[in-house]
Scaffold this motif. Structure first.
Motif, mmCIF file in Angstrom:
data_model
loop_
_atom_site.group_PDB
_atom_site.id
_atom_site.type_symbol
_atom_site.label_atom_id
_atom_site.label_comp_id
_atom_site.label_asym_id
_atom_site.label_seq_id
_atom_site.Cartn_x
_atom_site.Cartn_y
_atom_site.Cartn_z
ATOM 1 N N ILE A 70 5.667 3.614 8.710
ATOM 2 C CA ILE A 70 4.924 3.500 7.451
ATOM 3 C C ILE A 70 3.786 4.514 7.427
ATOM 4 C CG2 ILE A 70 3.467 2.004 6.035
ATOM 5 C CD1 ILE A 70 6.400 1.285 5.880
ATOM 6 N N SER A 71 3.104 4.682 8.537
ATOM 7 C CA SER A 71 2.021 5.662 8.604
ATOM 8 C C SER A 71 2.544 7.077 8.348
ATOM 9 C CB SER A 71 1.312 5.603 9.950
ATOM 10 O OG SER A 71 0.584 4.408 10.064
ATOM 11 N N MET A 72 3.711 7.383 8.895
ATOM 12 C CA MET A 72 4.327 8.698 8.638
ATOM 13 C C MET A 72 4.648 8.852 7.156
ATOM 14 S SD MET A 72 4.981 10.794 11.322
ATOM 15 C CE MET A 72 6.472 11.660 10.890
ATOM 16 N N LEU A 73 5.255 7.819 6.576
ATOM 17 C CA LEU A 73 5.581 7.875 5.154
ATOM 18 C C LEU A 73 4.323 8.036 4.308
ATOM 19 C CD1 LEU A 73 8.349 5.119 4.975
ATOM 20 C CD2 LEU A 73 8.682 7.591 4.824
ATOM 21 N N LEU A 74 3.248 7.358 4.704
ATOM 22 C CA LEU A 74 1.974 7.495 3.995
ATOM 23 C C LEU A 74 1.453 8.930 4.081
ATOM 24 C CD1 LEU A 74 0.030 4.224 4.860
ATOM 25 C CD2 LEU A 74 0.568 5.068 2.573
ATOM 26 N N ASP A 75 1.591 9.546 5.249
ATOM 27 C CA ASP A 75 1.144 10.934 5.403
ATOM 28 C C ASP A 75 1.896 11.867 4.465
ATOM 29 O OD1 ASP A 75 -0.678 10.240 7.359
ATOM 30 O OD2 ASP A 75 0.595 10.871 9.032
ATOM 31 N N LEU A 120 1.418 10.005 -3.771
ATOM 32 C CA LEU A 120 2.272 9.676 -4.915
ATOM 33 C C LEU A 120 2.178 8.197 -5.296
ATOM 34 C CD1 LEU A 120 5.379 11.803 -3.905
ATOM 35 C CD2 LEU A 120 3.592 12.388 -5.554
ATOM 36 N N LEU A 121 1.486 7.409 -4.486
ATOM 37 C CA LEU A 121 1.280 5.991 -4.793
ATOM 38 C C LEU A 121 0.123 5.842 -5.771
ATOM 39 C CD1 LEU A 121 1.441 4.517 -1.167
ATOM 40 C CD2 LEU A 121 3.272 4.545 -2.874
ATOM 41 N N THR A 122 0.007 4.648 -6.345
ATOM 42 C CA THR A 122 -1.175 4.370 -7.153
ATOM 43 C C THR A 122 -2.376 4.320 -6.207
ATOM 44 O OG1 THR A 122 -1.086 1.960 -6.934
ATOM 45 C CG2 THR A 122 0.198 2.954 -8.751
ATOM 46 N N ALA A 123 -3.556 4.500 -6.755
ATOM 47 C CA ALA A 123 -4.768 4.486 -5.935
ATOM 48 C C ALA A 123 -4.907 3.152 -5.199
ATOM 49 C CB ALA A 123 -5.990 4.759 -6.800
ATOM 50 N N SER A 124 -4.595 2.052 -5.875
ATOM 51 C CA SER A 124 -4.710 0.726 -5.254
ATOM 52 C C SER A 124 -3.695 0.537 -4.139
ATOM 53 C CB SER A 124 -4.527 -0.366 -6.308
ATOM 54 O OG SER A 124 -5.540 -0.275 -7.276
ATOM 55 N N ASP A 144 -3.398 2.104 3.353
ATOM 56 C CA ASP A 144 -4.179 2.844 4.340
ATOM 57 C C ASP A 144 -5.021 1.880 5.182
ATOM 58 O OD1 ASP A 144 -5.331 5.269 5.555
ATOM 59 O OD2 ASP A 144 -7.156 4.633 4.504
ATOM 60 N N LEU A 145 -5.687 0.958 4.520
ATOM 61 C CA LEU A 145 -6.511 -0.003 5.262
ATOM 62 C C LEU A 145 -5.664 -0.881 6.183
ATOM 63 C CD1 LEU A 145 -9.031 -1.073 2.474
ATOM 64 C CD2 LEU A 145 -9.495 0.372 4.476
ATOM 65 N N HIS A 146 -4.487 -1.275 5.718
ATOM 66 C CA HIS A 146 -3.631 -2.165 6.499
ATOM 67 C C HIS A 146 -2.947 -1.437 7.659
ATOM 68 C CE1 HIS A 146 -1.317 -5.724 7.349
ATOM 69 N NE2 HIS A 146 -0.179 -5.077 7.175
ATOM 70 N N ARG A 190 4.814 -3.237 -2.880
ATOM 71 C CA ARG A 190 5.271 -2.242 -3.856
ATOM 72 C C ARG A 190 5.103 -0.825 -3.320
ATOM 73 N NH1 ARG A 190 1.859 -3.643 -8.301
ATOM 74 N NH2 ARG A 190 1.675 -5.823 -7.790
ATOM 75 N N GLY A 191 4.011 -0.601 -2.625
ATOM 76 C CA GLY A 191 3.780 0.717 -2.037
ATOM 77 C C GLY A 191 4.817 1.056 -0.989
ATOM 78 N N LYS A 192 5.121 0.077 -0.146
ATOM 79 C CA LYS A 192 6.121 0.297 0.897
ATOM 80 C C LYS A 192 7.490 0.600 0.274
ATOM 81 C CE LYS A 192 6.345 -3.011 3.930
ATOM 82 N NZ LYS A 192 6.632 -3.990 4.991
ATOM 83 N N ALA A 193 7.850 -0.140 -0.756
ATOM 84 C CA ALA A 193 9.133 0.088 -1.428
ATOM 85 C C ALA A 193 9.182 1.492 -2.035
ATOM 86 C CB ALA A 193 9.356 -0.970 -2.512
ATOM 87 N N THR A 194 8.073 1.928 -2.608
ATOM 88 C CA THR A 194 8.014 3.266 -3.194
ATOM 89 C C THR A 194 8.156 4.332 -2.115
ATOM 90 O OG1 THR A 194 6.620 2.499 -5.012
ATOM 91 C CG2 THR A 194 6.574 4.856 -4.542
#
Length: 119
Positions: A8-13, A18-22, A28-30, A57-61
């Protein structure tokens, strides 16, 4: 893949912007700051359920983006190829006239060409 914290951290990087700010803030915090849902909810002044929804929702995106674009998979492939090239360079001895060195250099050159053309 998508349940592993490192994944997930890699995907976030790669796709986090491209995710919503929320979604990005909660994820990121989690995942990157190891905060619980309750801690995030308190910090952002939203419900724990809201944090949970943003993360899911972020993870699914992120997973969907990786399935469509494959940037993390490409990154890993290029990294693996570069590591093999580095290993080949370490196998070479310092004699520039050595036939084995010439063969390795030709292989390294071809591998670099293949990596560059994939990018």
């Amino acid at each position: 893949m998508a349940n592993d914290i490192f994944e997930i951290s890699m995907l976030l990087d790669f796709y986090g912007q491209l995710l919503t700010a929320s979604q990005l803030k909660c994820m990121d915090l989690h995942y990157n700051n190891d905060m619980s849902l309750a801690e995030i909810a308190e910090e952002l002044n939203i419900s724990r359920q809201g944090v949970h929804d943003f993360i899911n929702r972020g993870k699914a995106t992120l997973v969907e983006l990786e399935e469509k674009l494959g940037m993390v998979a490409k990154f890993r492939d290029v990294k693996k190829q570069l590591e093999r090239l580095q290993d080949d360079l370490h196998l070479m001895n310092l004699d520039p006239n050595d036939k084995g060195n010439q063969f390795l250099l030709e292989q390294i050159d071809q591998s670099l060409f293949n990596i560059i053309t994939k990018l």
